[in-house]
Design an enzyme around this catalytic site. Structure first.
Site, PDB file in Angstrom:
ATOM      1  N   CYS A  11     -25.653  95.055  31.005  1.00 37.40           N
ATOM      2  CA  CYS A  11     -25.069  95.398  29.653  1.00 37.40           C
ATOM      3  C   CYS A  11     -25.864  94.514  28.693  1.00 37.40           C
ATOM      4  O   CYS A  11     -26.857  93.983  28.886  1.00 37.40           O
ATOM      5  CB  CYS A  11     -23.661  95.042  29.715  1.00 37.40           C
ATOM      6  SG  CYS A  11     -23.283  93.036  29.567  1.00 37.40           S
ATOM      7  N   CYS A  83     -22.590  99.611  29.150  1.00 36.18           N
ATOM      8  CA  CYS A  83     -22.294  99.995  27.756  1.00 36.18           C
ATOM      9  C   CYS A  83     -23.465 100.745  27.330  1.00 36.18           C
ATOM     10  O   CYS A  83     -24.565 101.008  27.913  1.00 36.18           O
ATOM     11  CB  CYS A  83     -22.415  98.694  27.130  1.00 36.18           C
ATOM     12  SG  CYS A  83     -23.996  97.860  26.938  1.00 36.18           S
ATOM     13  N   CYS A  90     -32.296 100.188  28.285  1.00 37.71           N
ATOM     14  CA  CYS A  90     -32.777  99.669  29.410  1.00 37.71           C
ATOM     15  C   CYS A  90     -34.058 100.061  29.866  1.00 37.71           C
ATOM     16  O   CYS A  90     -34.363 101.185  29.741  1.00 37.71           O
ATOM     17  CB  CYS A  90     -31.574 100.010  30.547  1.00 37.71           C
ATOM     18  SG  CYS A  90     -31.919  99.408  32.388  1.00 37.71           S
TER      19      CYS A  90
END
EC number: 1.20.4.4
Length: 134
Positions: A11, A83, A90
């Site tokens: 996250c 999230c 990412c």
């Protein structure tokens, strides 16, 4: 001989959701999975996340808030973003790494009941995953 798979929960700040997911993962998956969590940034473990997990008798006081480790990311069997921000930013994962998104609301800065709700939702999802693989 231990031949566990690796699951990596991500996250934004590795403060609430991914900390809870790591704890639930260790609770439900540890016999078959190495369980880790990290964030795009490391914001420290949120005290309310610790308190929420203590309510269900899971102690996360020794968990650390970490930024994404490329070695774990690139060798994980499953990367789970928790999230939309982490899902969007990412780092890319190699084709052999299965990456899924399980979106949960961020309880940080919200009412105590939000921490409890998100904790329970994450726990239920990981328990279901442990039973069904989904």
């Amino acid at each position: 001989m231990e031949n566990k798979k690796t699951i990596y929960f991500l996250c934004t700040g590795n403060s609430c959701r991914s900390q809870m997911a790591e704890a639930w993962g260790k609770q439900f998956l540890e016999d078959k999975w190495n369980v880790y969590s990290a964030g795009i940034e490391a914001h420290g473990v949120n005290p309310n996340a610790i308190k929420a997990m203590n309510e269900v008798n899971i102690d996360i006081t020794n968990q650390t808030s970490d930024i994404i480790d490329a070695t774990i990311l690139n060798s994980a069997d499953l990367v789970v973003t928790l999230c939309s921000h982490a899902d969007a930013v990412c780092p890319s994962t190699p084709p052999h790494v299965n990456r899924v998104h399980w979106g949960f609301d961020d309880p940080a800065g919200k009412e105590w009941s939000e921490f409890q709700r998100v904790r329970d939702e994450i726990g239920e999802h990981i328990k279901r995953f442990s039973e069904t693989g989904e």
